[in-house]
Design an enzyme around this catalytic site. Structure first.
Site, PDB file in Angstrom:
ATOM      1  NE  ARG A  14      28.885  36.508  35.952  1.00 29.70           N
ATOM      2  CZ  ARG A  14      29.798  37.052  36.778  1.00 29.70           C
ATOM      3  NH1 ARG A  14      31.024  37.294  36.345  1.00 29.70           N
ATOM      4  NH2 ARG A  14      29.474  37.367  38.009  1.00 29.70           N
ATOM      5  CB  SER A  76      33.154  34.865  34.041  1.00 34.21           C
ATOM      6  OG  SER A  76      32.020  35.557  33.575  1.00 34.21           O
ATOM      7  CB  SER A  77      34.991  40.288  32.579  1.00 34.04           C
ATOM      8  OG  SER A  77      36.199  39.925  31.977  1.00 34.04           O
ATOM      9  CG  MET A  78      33.903  42.923  37.465  1.00 33.43           C
ATOM     10  SD  MET A  78      34.633  44.539  37.877  1.00 33.43           S
ATOM     11  CE  MET A  78      33.177  45.428  38.448  1.00 33.43           C
ATOM     12  N   PRO A  79      30.118  41.664  34.904  1.00 35.39           N
ATOM     13  CG  PRO A  79      28.237  40.412  35.476  1.00 35.39           C
ATOM     14  CD  PRO A  79      29.591  40.830  35.994  1.00 35.39           C
TER      15      PRO A  79
END
Length: 371
Positions: A14, A76-79
């Site tokens: 990421r 950027s969303s939570m992985p």
């Protein structure tokens, strides 16, 4: 993490897709604090590798500086959430994927690592965000086609890749466009975060396109929280337009024995708010902060000026209710909660959604049982 995605998450970090200045979002406090890679590279890397959502743009790009802006507009969303949604998408080799909401480009990169860059098209409404994602994808060696445009329209006209085998949205919607169904193949999957105007509660709907491609239907899989598609952003009702000075004095009053927790649940991802939104259409609600043991919960009709408020007070067995307008909003909300209890308090995965040319319809247990 399942073996089919483990290598992609290992090989596509990421961190490659995050900007030098970013704002990790604390899910507990709701606060965002800037982290600058140039000033504190270790902290920046720690957050990049964390399971925290990270805000990457404020106020549609009109924001400048390190202080948080007013409204986050790209992230950027939570992985863990990224993986869960990709697992629900269930891609197979040789399939074509349309992504709605490019963001940083990381999600598209993960898909491209699995399927090849030529199999992915991603659409982003913000030109600056699209340009940064395109550059990051090309720099990483995964030159996915990044389209600057309105993802509500999909990407079908003149595109050689449609129909798509998979469509995934990384923004919240209140209305799923039929264009996505039309641009999908028979048996294809559309994965979309969906909710009502009742509040911010959403869940991912996994819709399977019918063989005749005239509809798509399927259950909700899990609760989520996404920035909404810009054309479907929630506009908070103006309180004074509904409740002018002195309005409570002329409103109808009553009392309820319903407890605060029974109405609001235990957190932002509780199913009760989602279920109430399905049963009480066209109503938005807001929750005041608790002040000296008192909390008010307001309800506003979206098509008229009906309103209601229930006032909870610590230590009291009953809460006072005020309501006014053509709709008895509190009566509707209370009846909706009774219905949910009578249905044995169904969770998200018992609800589902069907989308066709006439719109979207939520259901319980079966498409033949509309909510």
């Amino acid at each position: 993490m399942s073996p089919d995605w483990a290598k992609s998450f290992q090989d596509v970090p990421r961190s490659h897709f995050l900007p030098d200045v970013m704002w990790p979002h604390d899910m507990t406090t709701g606060l965002c604090v800037a982290v600058d890679k140039r000033q504190d590279p270790q902290a920046w890397q720690r957050y990049a590798d964390s399971d925290d959502p990270v805000v990457t743009q404020w106020d549609d790009g009109a924001h400048d500086g390190h202080e948080p802006g007013k409204v986050f507009s790209s992230s950027s969303s939570m992985p863990s959430l990224v993986f869960s949604m990709l697992a629900d998408l269930d891609v197979k080799p040789g399939q074509r994927v349309l992504e709605i909401g490019t963001g940083t480009g990381w999600n598209a990169a993960l898909l491209a690592h699995r399927l090849g860059a030529g199999s992915i098209v991603t659409v982003e409404v913000d030109g600056a965000v699209a340009a940064r994602a395109r550059e990051a994808l090309e720099r990483f060696g995964l030159p996915v086609e990044v389209v600057h445009g309105d993802g509500f329209l999909g990407y079908g006209a003149g595109a050689q890749r449609a129909p798509y085998d998979r469509v995934i949205a990384t923004c919240g919607l209140r209305k799923v466009p039929f264009a996505w169904v039309e641009q999908s193949s028979a048996g294809g999957v559309i994965l979309v975060p969906w909710g009502t105007c009742y509040g911010p509660g959403e869940a991912t709907a996994r819709l399977v396109v019918a063989e005749d491609r005239r509809s798509a239907s399927g259950p909700f899989t899990r609760p989520v929280g996404f920035m909404r598609m810009r054309s479907q952003r929630f506009v908070r009702p103006r309180h004074d337009e509904y409740v002018p000075a002195g309005a409570e004095e002329t409103a109808d009053t009553s009392f309820t024995t319903l407890r605060e927790a029974e109405l609001l649940g235990t957190g932002g991802f509780d199913v009760i708010g989602f279920a109430l939104g399905l049963r009480v259409p066209g109503v938005a609600h807001t929750v005041d902060r608790e002040r000296e043991g008192r909390r008010a919960v307001w309800f506003y009709g979206r098509s008229d000026r009906s309103w209601a408020v229930v006032v909870f007070r610590a230590g009291r067995e009953e809460a006072k209710v005020y309501q006014s307008g053509p709709r008895r909003l509190w009566d509707e909300v209370e009846a909706a909660r009774r219905w949910w209890v009578e249905q044995e308090r169904p969770s998200f995965n018992r609800f589902g959604l069907t989308v066709d040319a006439d719109g979207g319809r939520a259901w319980l247990d079966s498409p033949d049982n509309p909510v």
